[in-house]
Design a protein around this motif. Structure first.
Motif, PDB file in Angstrom:
ATOM      1  N   PRO A  73     -15.040  25.027 -25.379  1.00  0.00           N
ATOM      2  CA  PRO A  73     -13.819  24.395 -24.855  1.00  0.00           C
ATOM      3  C   PRO A  73     -13.025  23.655 -25.925  1.00  0.00           C
ATOM      4  N   SER A  74     -13.721  23.165 -26.958  1.00  0.00           N
ATOM      5  CA  SER A  74     -13.103  22.548 -28.127  1.00  0.00           C
ATOM      6  C   SER A  74     -14.104  22.676 -29.269  1.00  0.00           C
ATOM      7  N   GLU A 266      -6.795  24.802 -14.201  1.00  0.00           N
ATOM      8  CA  GLU A 266      -5.724  24.298 -15.078  1.00  0.00           C
ATOM      9  C   GLU A 266      -5.592  22.782 -14.994  1.00  0.00           C
ATOM     10  N   GLU A 269      -8.037  21.519 -17.483  1.00  0.00           N
ATOM     11  CA  GLU A 269      -7.582  21.833 -18.843  1.00  0.00           C
ATOM     12  C   GLU A 269      -6.452  20.890 -19.253  1.00  0.00           C
ATOM     13  N   ARG A 270      -5.523  20.655 -18.349  1.00  0.00           N
ATOM     14  CA  ARG A 270      -4.385  19.797 -18.663  1.00  0.00           C
ATOM     15  C   ARG A 270      -4.817  18.352 -18.863  1.00  0.00           C
ATOM     16  N   GLY A 273      -7.474  18.430 -22.146  1.00  0.00           N
ATOM     17  CA  GLY A 273      -7.118  19.081 -23.400  1.00  0.00           C
ATOM     18  C   GLY A 273      -8.083  20.176 -23.808  1.00  0.00           C
ATOM     19  N   LEU A 274      -9.021  20.515 -22.927  1.00  0.00           N
ATOM     20  CA  LEU A 274      -9.990  21.569 -23.211  1.00  0.00           C
ATOM     21  C   LEU A 274      -9.446  22.920 -22.753  1.00  0.00           C
ATOM     22  N   HIS A 275     -10.103  23.994 -23.225  1.00  0.00           N
ATOM     23  CA  HIS A 275      -9.658  25.345 -22.884  1.00  0.00           C
ATOM     24  C   HIS A 275     -10.832  26.142 -22.345  1.00  0.00           C
ATOM     25  N   PHE A 276     -10.671  26.677 -21.165  1.00  0.00           N
ATOM     26  CA  PHE A 276     -11.696  27.499 -20.538  1.00  0.00           C
ATOM     27  C   PHE A 276     -11.212  28.934 -20.320  1.00  0.00           C
ATOM     28  N   PRO A 278      -8.735  30.839 -21.625  1.00  0.00           N
ATOM     29  CA  PRO A 278      -8.570  31.724 -22.783  1.00  0.00           C
ATOM     30  C   PRO A 278      -9.901  32.237 -23.330  1.00  0.00           C
ATOM     31  N   ASN A 279     -10.931  31.405 -23.305  1.00  0.00           N
ATOM     32  CA  ASN A 279     -12.243  31.832 -23.791  1.00  0.00           C
ATOM     33  C   ASN A 279     -12.834  32.914 -22.898  1.00  0.00           C
TER      34      ASN A 279
END
Length: 293
Positions: A73-74, A266, A269-270, A273-276, A278-279
Motif C-alpha cells: 500500500p506504501s 476509495e 485510500e483517500r 494516502g494508501l493504494h490498494f 492499483p496493486n
C-alpha cells in the motif's frame, strides 16, 4: 468475466466526530439515517485471480512473498516479521499498515498467548500506554497466528499495536477479527490489511480540523478510527472479493452489525494516502470502476 457484489457503506461516528472526509452519516437509527445510508450502497468488484503456483500455497503462512502478493500500500519503512509485513510511521509512533494472510494453516497450531509479552521496538514503550486508559490494540491479531509460537510473539511488538479504546478493542473490534478468521472457511486465503486513520471533524467554527491525542513521553498518536481491508480469494479460483471497514476508536453498541461499517475502498485510500486497487489491478486482467448508488 468480472462479477460484482454489493454492500452497504456507513460509518459510525461518535459524539463530536463528524462525517468529514467521506461525508458519511452516523449510525444513529431512524428512517432518515436508513434512507441516507441506502444512497451509499456501492458495487464492489469481484476480480479474476491469476494462476497460483503450488509453491505459493505451501510456503509458511507468514512468508513475506505470499503476504505481499497484491503489492505494498506504501513503501516507507517496511519491516517483515514472522507473521506479517508492516510499514512503520515514525511520526505517529504507530504502523501505517500491517498485512497478514489468514488460512486454516495459520489459525491452528501449538502457540499459546500466555507466553507472549508486549515488546518494545522502534520509538514507543510500554510506559507510553501505562495509565493512559487505552489498550495496546493489535493490528495483526495474535489469534490469527497460532501456527508458530514466534509468529504469535511477533504480533506483540509495539510497532504492531495502536492505542485503542478498551470497549472497542474487546468488543466490536474483536468481533471483526473473529469475522476475518471465520472467512477462512469460505475462501482460499484471506489477506487482511489493518491500520489507523486520523480523520478530520467539524468543530464549532464550522471548519474541519484533524485533532488527536498523544500518549506518554514518546507522543504515541491515538487514532480517531481504524480500517481493515480484506482481499478474499475464492476457493474455486474464479475471483477476488474486496471488503473494507472503518470503525471509530470509541465504544460501539454491539447491536450494530459489522456490515454497517463497510465503506468503498476509495474512502480508505483517500483518507490514508494508501493504494490498494492499483496493486490488485497488476494481478488481474482488468478492473472496472467502482460505482455508488
Amino acid at each position: 468475466m468480472t462479477r460484482w457484489f454489493r454492500t452497504g457503506a456507513t460509518l459510525l461516528f461518535g459524539a463530536g466526530i463528524g462525517a468529514s472526509v467521506s461525508r458519511l452519516p452516523s449510525v444513529r437509527g431512524g428512517a432518515e439515517e436508513e434512507e441516507r445510508a441506502g444512497t451509499l450502497l456501492s458495487s464492489v468488484p469481484v476480480l479474476p485471480v491469476p494462476t497460483v503456483q503450488a509453491s505459493e500455497l505451501t510456503v509458511s503462512p507468514g512468508g513475506s512473498g505470499a503476504l505481499m502478493k497484491y503489492g505494498f500500500p506504501s513503501l516507507a519503512n517496511i519491516k517483515t516479521r514472522e507473521s506479517y509485513v508492516t510499514s512503520y510511521d515514525p511520526r505517529t509512533r504507530t504502523a501505517s499498515w500491517v498485512i497478514e494472510r489468514l488460512n486454516p494453516a495459520s489459525l491452528n497450531g501449538p502457540s499459546d498467548r500466555k507466553y507472549c509479552n508486549f515488546k518494545e521496538d522502534d520509538r514507543s514503550t510500554n510506559a507510553d500506554f501505562r495509565g493512559s486508559g487505552f489498550d495496546r490494540g493489535h493490528l495483526a491479531a495474535a489469534a490469527n497466528h497460532k501456527w508458530s509460537q514466534k509468529a504469535m510473539e511477533d504480533t506483540f511488538y509495539l510497532s504492531n499495536v495502536a492505542p485503542q479504546n478498551p470497549h472497542l478493542n474487546q468488543k466490536t473490534w474483536n468481533n471483526l477479527e473473529q469475522l476475518c478468521r471465520s472467512l477462512t472457511k469460505r475462501y482460499l486465503n484471506v489477506y487482511v490489511c489493518t491500520g489507523p486513520l486520523y480523520l478530520p471533524r467539524q468543530e464549532a467554527d464550522g471548519k474541519l480540523y484533524v485533532r488527536y491525542q498523544v500518549l506518554g513521553p514518546n507522543h504515541v498518536a491515538v487514532p480517531t478510527h481504524f480500517f481493515k481491508v480484506l482481499i478474499l480469494e475464492q476457493v474455486d479460483g474464479r475471483g477476488v472479493e474486496l471488503r473494507s471497514y472503518v470503525l471509530p476508536n470509541e465504544p460501539i453498541d454491539e447491536k450494530v452489525p459489522l456490515d454497517r461499517f463497510l465503506v468503498p475502498i476509495e474512502t480508505i485510500e483517500r483518507a490514508s494516502g494508501l493504494h490498494f486497487v492499483p496493486n490488485i489491478m497488476k494481478r488481474t486482467s482488468s478492473l472496472q470502476a467502482i460505482t455508488a448508488r
